[in-house]
Design an enzyme around this catalytic site. Structure first.
Site, mmCIF file in Angstrom:
data_model
loop_
_atom_site.group_PDB
_atom_site.id
_atom_site.type_symbol
_atom_site.label_atom_id
_atom_site.label_comp_id
_atom_site.label_asym_id
_atom_site.label_seq_id
_atom_site.Cartn_x
_atom_site.Cartn_y
_atom_site.Cartn_z
ATOM 1 N N CYS A 190 0.831 -1.188 0.000
ATOM 2 C CA CYS A 190 0.000 0.000 0.000
ATOM 3 C C CYS A 190 0.872 1.247 0.000
ATOM 4 C CB CYS A 190 -0.951 0.089 1.192
ATOM 5 S SG CYS A 190 -2.093 -1.279 1.271
ATOM 6 N N ARG A 225 4.080 -0.391 -4.759
ATOM 7 C CA ARG A 225 3.743 -0.841 -3.404
ATOM 8 C C ARG A 225 2.470 -1.690 -3.375
ATOM 9 N NH1 ARG A 225 6.809 2.481 0.197
ATOM 10 N NH2 ARG A 225 5.601 1.725 1.942
ATOM 11 N N TRP A 264 -2.367 -3.063 -1.623
ATOM 12 C CA TRP A 264 -1.947 -4.454 -1.671
ATOM 13 C C TRP A 264 -2.765 -5.112 -0.566
ATOM 14 C CZ3 TRP A 264 0.302 -8.144 1.538
ATOM 15 C CH2 TRP A 264 0.842 -9.265 0.895
ATOM 16 N N ASN A 319 -1.958 2.822 5.290
ATOM 17 C CA ASN A 319 -1.044 1.719 4.986
ATOM 18 C C ASN A 319 -0.659 1.075 6.303
ATOM 19 O OD1 ASN A 319 1.012 0.013 4.087
ATOM 20 N ND2 ASN A 319 2.557 1.622 4.193
ATOM 21 N N GLY A 320 -0.869 -0.228 6.411
ATOM 22 C CA GLY A 320 -0.526 -0.926 7.653
ATOM 23 C C GLY A 320 -1.617 -1.917 8.006
ATOM 24 N N GLU A 330 19.204 -16.834 -5.863
ATOM 25 C CA GLU A 330 18.686 -15.543 -6.326
ATOM 26 C C GLU A 330 18.187 -15.635 -7.770
ATOM 27 O OE1 GLU A 330 17.666 -12.990 -4.999
ATOM 28 O OE2 GLU A 330 17.705 -11.440 -6.520
ATOM 29 N N LYS A 383 14.313 -14.777 -8.888
ATOM 30 C CA LYS A 383 13.911 -13.846 -9.962
ATOM 31 C C LYS A 383 12.950 -14.553 -10.913
ATOM 32 C CE LYS A 383 14.860 -11.080 -8.379
ATOM 33 N NZ LYS A 383 15.402 -10.474 -7.256
ATOM 34 N N GLU A 404 9.409 -15.071 -9.344
ATOM 35 C CA GLU A 404 8.549 -13.914 -9.088
ATOM 36 C C GLU A 404 8.049 -13.223 -10.351
ATOM 37 O OE1 GLU A 404 12.283 -11.278 -7.355
ATOM 38 O OE2 GLU A 404 10.320 -10.937 -6.555
ATOM 39 N N HIS A 406 21.631 -35.796 -3.778
ATOM 40 C CA HIS A 406 21.048 -36.307 -2.530
ATOM 41 C C HIS A 406 19.520 -36.248 -2.560
ATOM 42 C CE1 HIS A 406 24.979 -36.744 -0.767
ATOM 43 N NE2 HIS A 406 25.268 -35.526 -1.190
ATOM 44 N N LYS A 416 6.428 -4.288 -3.490
ATOM 45 C CA LYS A 416 7.856 -4.042 -3.312
ATOM 46 C C LYS A 416 8.260 -3.966 -1.847
ATOM 47 C CE LYS A 416 11.832 -2.464 -5.102
ATOM 48 N NZ LYS A 416 12.460 -3.670 -5.602
HETATM 49 C C1 F6R Z 1 12.701 -10.025 -4.537
HETATM 50 C C2 F6R Z 1 12.428 -8.966 -3.601
HETATM 51 C C3 F6R Z 1 12.073 -9.336 -2.203
HETATM 52 C C4 F6R Z 1 12.803 -8.401 -1.226
HETATM 53 C C5 F6R Z 1 12.329 -8.682 0.216
HETATM 54 C C6 F6R Z 1 13.084 -7.849 1.216
HETATM 55 O O1 F6R Z 1 13.032 -9.540 -5.798
HETATM 56 O O2 F6R Z 1 12.486 -7.810 -3.936
HETATM 57 O O3 F6R Z 1 12.359 -10.658 -1.937
HETATM 58 O O4 F6R Z 1 14.171 -8.622 -1.341
HETATM 59 O O5 F6R Z 1 10.969 -8.390 0.303
HETATM 60 O O6 F6R Z 1 12.898 -6.494 1.002
HETATM 61 P P1 F6R Z 1 13.876 -5.427 1.616
HETATM 62 O O7 F6R Z 1 15.211 -5.638 1.005
HETATM 63 O O8 F6R Z 1 13.278 -4.103 1.234
HETATM 64 O O9 F6R Z 1 13.898 -5.642 3.087
#
Ligand code: F6R
Length: 591
Positions: A2, A27, A73, A99-100, A464, A468, A471, A487, A586
């Site tokens: 949000c 967001r 969100w 937001n919250g 990682e 990517k 997601e 294993h 995000k």
């Molecule tokens: C993946 C991604 C999330 C963030 C996670 C932590 O691409 O962006 O997995 O890495 O939500 O977010 P931060 O770094 O803002 O604490």
């Protein structure tokens, strides 16, 4: 999770609100809404992404010089128009965005229903507008009514409230959810983060928990919850509005990947600050990283570097699991929090606990974010605003800061420092492989699963790369330590499951290559990532090649760029918007 904006201006606010809220869409994109105040509350809101709702409703077409806006969100209540913010009181005289999460909303809602209030949504938020209504009915002014209301709320909130009774002001409040104030000669702003108001002003005030704001066109008053005025510093943001725009790229994600060579240089410029912070550390005999998601993977690289190069015991803990490990902390542990946003709820909760026993360091991208006010030491990653939901350039900037930290924790490791500066030059070349990666991506649009394997420093690269993929393509991707595959997961391998093999030069190269042979001989389809002078890799058809100077210690910094591009192009081929993957937001400001 949000985003909210509010402003009181010397002109109609709806066009500004719409532009601002668009920059916060990362967001959340379940729904959007705006409300302004004239002699009544004017409101437009709907389910869907901003451009979809705007096409239907013409969101900027609202009168009034005072207004608020929200992107959602969903947490409590499905993503529907009914649950979209803003939420009004029974008489439509008060309108709020939030937001919250209000933890005690069920009890509050029941009490309000018993008192005769009628609710229109399934959200936790709506209790706030009805509580304010209740206090205003007792002749409290808007500020006092919000003050009484926040004292009843348990949970996290950044709030902006408008009312027909006092149409020239916004009242805001912050507790555990980010909120900043922007000041300009045309009026004043409230926003979840600075990107929302970069086009309007560079002058901001960072708010702390349990602070109230009264905003008019000409004045900003910040108070504690007992309405005592607080003196706050106005700071100048260095980010520019262009940094938060696509700049000719199809997606923010692609733009942000292309910024990586520059980001590496910017982050390296933090070297002297990192050196001076390391000198301030107290004596410690253990390091503990705490983070989530991509930042967790950066932390894992940190663990491999510190344990193998320095020999200091190091742990990496998921912030959401931190509670189970807190008893192991003591004053000889240095706890390092890695977070792009500085607002991740789990990470913030963990740092508060860690602060009680240990020295804390935050490595963070967003200046003035909540974690910067909690940590004993702060290192900024200098990646600029990251709008694409999938973290790309900020991962690189986190890694650079971690490598610099490791270089100074190991008594100014000249060799490592020199290598880092060399990497910065080599990163430019990498993006020239983009077309080749796009072609490779076309072969993998219909698969259901992917494996990514790597060893040592590049086990986190495998994790990682797989994250990517998951997601932004919705394909199942699994990162595995190369030696572990036999294993168990090897049972899954056949020609339908592609495997990304990360085999940079270095001591682990042969073992990882052997693991890939095991996959190959069982019919696996492998994309090799390795050095352009590695004869075994050169003879493969499906390969992405790198300068051999990028050895296994440095590969986490550059091999990941190809994996980000691979995920990006698979996402494009599958017709997905990589900037707005479904179900994700995000900044994860809820637990
Ligand atoms: C993946 C991604 C999330 C963030 C996670 C932590 O691409 O962006 O997995 O890495 O939500 O977010 P931060 O770094 O803002 O604490």
């Amino acid at each position: 999770m949000c985003g909210i904006v509010g402003c009181v201006l010397d002109k109609k606010v709806a066009p500004t609100l719409l532009e601002s809220i668009k920059t916060l869409e990362y967001r959340g994109y379940d729904s959007v809404g705006l409300s302004t105040v004239t002699d009544k509350i004017n409101i437009k809101k709907g389910k869907g992404k901003i451009h979809e709702v705007d096409e239907k409703l013409d969101l900027a077409d609202l009168d009034g010089n005072t207004g608020i806006a929200h992107v959602r969100w969903a947490t409590h209540g499905n993503p529907t128009t009914k649950n979209a913010h803003p939420h009004n009181d029974c008489k439509n005289e008060i309108s709020i965005v939030h937001n919250g999460i209000i933890g005690n909303y069920k009890d509050l809602k029941q009490d309000l229903i018993n008192e005769g209030h009628v609710f229109k949504s399934d959200t936790d938020t709506e209790v706030i507008s009805h509580l304010i209504e209740k206090y205003m009915a007792k002749n409290e002014n808007l500020l006092e009514a919000v003050q009484k209301t926040v004292k009843e709320l348990k949970g996290s909130y950044a709030l902006a409230v408008i009312s027909t009774k006092e149409p020239d002001k916004i009242i805001g409040a912050r507790n555990e959810s980010p909120l900043i104030v922007g000041v300009s000669e045309h009026g004043n702003y409230l926003a979840s983060d600075a990107t929302a108001i970069l086009k309007e002003t560079k002058k901001v005030i960072y708010l702390d928990n349990k602070e109230l704001i009264e905003l008019t066109k000409d004045n900003v008053k910040i108070m504690d919850y007992d309405l005592n005025p607080l003196e706050k510093k106005i700071e100048t943001i260095t980010w520019t509005a262009e940094m938060a725009e696509k700049g000719g790229y199809d997606h923010f994600m692609l733009k942000e990947i292309h910024e990586e060579p520059m980001v590496i240089k910017e982050s390296l410029s933090e070297e002297s600050k990192i050196k001076s912070i390391v000198r301030k550390f107290k004596n410690f005999n253990r390091i503990c990283f705490v983070a989530c998601g991509t930042s967790y993977h950066a932390s894992l690289v940190g663990e491999y570097l510190i344990e193998s190069l320095i020999g200091k015991p190091t742990d990496v803990i998921l912030a959401s699991e931190f509670d189970y490990f807190k008893k192991t902390l003591d004053d000889h542990t240095l706890v390092i929090f890695i977070t792009q946003s500085g607002e991740t709820a789990d990470t913030l909760e963990a740092i508060k606990i860690a602060n009680e026993k240990s020295e804390t360091l935050a490595i963070v991208n967003v200046v003035g974010s909540s974690i910067t006010r909690e940590a004993d030491h702060v290192i900024y990653t200098r990646a600029g605003p990251e709008i694409g939901v999938a973290a790309t350039k900020t991962y690189l900037s986190q890694l650079i800061c971690i490598y610099l930290l490791v270089a100074y924790l190991s008594d100014e490791n000249e060799e490592l420092l020199n290598k880092l500066y060399e990497i910065s030059e080599l990163s430019e070349q990498l993006l020239s492989k983009e077309e080749q990666i796009r072609e490779i991506a076309k072969n993998y649009t219909d698969v259901n699963d992917f494996f990514y394997i790597g060893r040592g420093f590049n086990y986190p690269t495998a994790l990682e790369g797989a994250l990517k993929l998951k997601e932004i393509t919705y394909i199942h991707g699994e990162g595995y330590a190369a030696g572990e595959l036999k294993h168990g997961p090897l049972a899954l391998i056949d020609e339908n499951i592609p495997v990304v093999g990360i085999v940079p030069p270095g001591p682990s190269r042969n073992d990882t290559y052997t693991n890939l042979k095991e996959i190959e001989s069982r019919g696996g389809d492998i994309i090799y990532l390795g050095a352009n002078n590695d004869p075994s890799i050169l003879e493969k058809e499906n390969k992405l090649l790198f300068d051999p100077r990028i050895d296994e210690t440095l590969a986490p910094l550059l091999y990941i760029i190809d994996l980000q591009l691979l995920a990006y192009y698979i996402s494009i081929e599958r017709g997905i918007d990589p900037d707005k993957p479904k179900n994700l937001a995000k900044s994860v400001t809820v637990k």
